[in-house]
Structure formats: C-alpha cells, structure tokens
Design a protein around this motif. Structure first.
Motif, PDB file in Angstrom:
ATOM      1  N   SER A  21      13.565  50.081  51.659  1.00  0.00           N
ATOM      2  CA  SER A  21      13.319  50.388  53.069  1.00  0.00           C
ATOM      3  C   SER A  21      13.730  49.244  53.992  1.00  0.00           C
ATOM      4  N   ALA A  22      14.284  48.179  53.423  1.00  0.00           N
ATOM      5  CA  ALA A  22      14.685  47.024  54.237  1.00  0.00           C
ATOM      6  C   ALA A  22      16.176  46.765  54.033  1.00  0.00           C
ATOM      7  N   THR A  23      16.547  45.516  53.873  1.00  0.00           N
ATOM      8  CA  THR A  23      17.964  45.168  53.710  1.00  0.00           C
ATOM      9  C   THR A  23      18.263  44.822  52.255  1.00  0.00           C
ATOM     10  N   HIS A  24      19.557  44.806  51.945  1.00  0.00           N
ATOM     11  CA  HIS A  24      19.973  44.438  50.595  1.00  0.00           C
ATOM     12  C   HIS A  24      19.592  42.986  50.283  1.00  0.00           C
ATOM     13  N   ALA A  25      19.722  42.110  51.269  1.00  0.00           N
ATOM     14  CA  ALA A  25      19.425  40.692  51.078  1.00  0.00           C
ATOM     15  C   ALA A  25      17.932  40.427  50.899  1.00  0.00           C
ATOM     16  N   TRP A  29      10.834  47.482  48.325  1.00  0.00           N
ATOM     17  CA  TRP A  29      10.929  48.686  47.507  1.00  0.00           C
ATOM     18  C   TRP A  29       9.740  49.592  47.740  1.00  0.00           C
ATOM     19  N   VAL A  30      10.016  50.863  48.003  1.00  0.00           N
ATOM     20  CA  VAL A  30       8.994  51.878  48.228  1.00  0.00           C
ATOM     21  C   VAL A  30       9.119  52.908  47.123  1.00  0.00           C
ATOM     22  N   GLU A  31       8.028  53.150  46.410  1.00  0.00           N
ATOM     23  CA  GLU A  31       8.061  54.146  45.338  1.00  0.00           C
ATOM     24  C   GLU A  31       8.037  55.549  45.942  1.00  0.00           C
ATOM     25  N   GLU A  96      19.582  52.058  48.917  1.00  0.00           N
ATOM     26  CA  GLU A  96      19.569  51.692  47.501  1.00  0.00           C
ATOM     27  C   GLU A  96      18.469  52.474  46.803  1.00  0.00           C
ATOM     28  N   LEU A  97      18.827  53.091  45.689  1.00  0.00           N
ATOM     29  CA  LEU A  97      17.856  53.773  44.837  1.00  0.00           C
ATOM     30  C   LEU A  97      17.741  53.016  43.527  1.00  0.00           C
ATOM     31  N   VAL A  98      16.544  52.999  42.967  1.00  0.00           N
ATOM     32  CA  VAL A  98      16.290  52.387  41.662  1.00  0.00           C
ATOM     33  C   VAL A  98      15.455  53.363  40.857  1.00  0.00           C
ATOM     34  N   HIS A  99      15.884  53.645  39.628  1.00  0.00           N
ATOM     35  CA  HIS A  99      15.123  54.501  38.715  1.00  0.00           C
ATOM     36  C   HIS A  99      14.838  53.687  37.456  1.00  0.00           C
ATOM     37  N   LEU A 100      13.563  53.440  37.190  1.00  0.00           N
ATOM     38  CA  LEU A 100      13.164  52.540  36.103  1.00  0.00           C
ATOM     39  C   LEU A 100      12.152  53.196  35.173  1.00  0.00           C
ATOM     40  N   THR A 105       8.174  45.688  39.625  1.00  0.00           N
ATOM     41  CA  THR A 105       7.698  44.303  39.526  1.00  0.00           C
ATOM     42  C   THR A 105       7.649  43.797  38.086  1.00  0.00           C
ATOM     43  N   ASP A 106       7.826  44.685  37.103  1.00  0.00           N
ATOM     44  CA  ASP A 106       7.841  44.280  35.696  1.00  0.00           C
ATOM     45  C   ASP A 106       9.237  43.828  35.297  1.00  0.00           C
ATOM     46  N   ASP A 107       9.351  42.616  34.772  1.00  0.00           N
ATOM     47  CA  ASP A 107      10.649  42.088  34.379  1.00  0.00           C
ATOM     48  C   ASP A 107      11.292  42.870  33.238  1.00  0.00           C
ATOM     49  N   ASP A 108      10.493  43.548  32.420  1.00  0.00           N
ATOM     50  CA  ASP A 108      11.057  44.260  31.278  1.00  0.00           C
ATOM     51  C   ASP A 108      11.382  45.724  31.584  1.00  0.00           C
ATOM     52  N   SER A 109      11.217  46.172  32.823  1.00  0.00           N
ATOM     53  CA  SER A 109      11.587  47.539  33.199  1.00  0.00           C
ATOM     54  C   SER A 109      13.100  47.681  33.172  1.00  0.00           C
ATOM     55  N   LYS A 110      13.553  48.807  32.667  1.00  0.00           N
ATOM     56  CA  LYS A 110      14.989  49.062  32.561  1.00  0.00           C
ATOM     57  C   LYS A 110      15.321  50.384  33.231  1.00  0.00           C
TER      58      LYS A 110
END
Length: 143
Positions: A21-25, A29-31, A96-100, A105-110
């Motif tokens: 919801s903000a900038t790339h830089a 992240w909003v679920e 930007e979309l992210v599907h994990l 916030t979890d470093d091991d999410s893929k």
C-alpha cells in the motif's frame, strides 16, 4: 519467481496474499484476508502472427509470461482493501503482490512477489455471487 507453496493450500489459512500500500522503496504490506482461489499462469506468451501469403495465423513463442487472478470476497460496508485495489486498477497503477506460505514477517516464508497491473473485473447481478469479484493480474515492467 520460484514458488514453494503447497499444492492445494487454502489462501488465508495455509497461504497469505499481500499487496503493497506504499512505495517500492518503503513497502507497507497489507494482507488481503478475504482473497481465495489464487491462480498463476506461467510460461511463454504465445503471439499470433500472420505469415505473408498465408490464409491463417499461427502462434510463435514470445517472452515468458506471468499472469493470474484471485477472487476477493467483498466486505459489507466500507471495504478499504477492495477500494484500494479497484483505485489502483482504474488509475493504471502498478501494485506489488506477494503470495507466501506464511507471514511476510517470517524469514522462512516462501512464495512469489511481483509488480502487477490489474485487469478487467466483472460484477455479476444476474443470479451469480455478487459478493465475489475475480481480479486478474499480469506482471508489469517496473522497478
């Protein structure tokens, strides 16, 4: 855009979809908690071309393509997530979309992350489910 998402996993339970919801830089992240049926299509984009003197067109492989869609269950009353997604689509803005397979916030999410443009949606009022909107997306040239 490799993925380690489990086959048959349910979005919102085993996987999570987010938008920035903000900038790339400096992302925020909003679920998208009411997202479901997240699908991606990958592979070569097949372009139809007409060969000189031919009476038909044929497909040739082009650049690799990343596209897909997800269903969003609309919320009764104020729905800030739906409004933000539709506003980005109407403005032609890249999001930007992210599907994990876990929390962002979890470093091991893929999973996958991609800048996308959102496509045409259809709202049904003819006996279909007017609460669920299918939102198509395609990778955008960004960043």
């Amino acid at each position: 855009m490799a993925t380690d998402l489990t086959r048959g996993a349910y979005s919102g339970r085993e996987t999570k979809l987010y938008y920035n919801s903000a900038t790339h830089a400096s992302p925020t992240w909003v679920e998208i908690k009411r997202a479901r049926n997240i699908q991606t299509n990958r592979g070569p984009a097949l372009s139809d071309i007409e060969f000189h003197g031919a009476s038909e067109t044929k497909a040739i492989p082009g650049y690799k393509k990343f596209a897909g869609s997800f269903e969003l269950v609309r919320k009764r009353g104020a729905d800030t997530i739906f409004d933000a997604i539709i506003a980005a689509r109407e403005a032609g803005s890249i999001i930007e979309l992210v599907h994990l397979n876990g929390s962002i916030t979890d470093d091991d999410s893929k999973g996958w992350m991609c800048p996308v443009l959102l496509g045409e949606t259809s709202d049904t009022a003819n006996g279909g489910d007017g609460v669920v909107v299918t939102i198509p997306f395609q990778a955008a040239d960004a960043f």
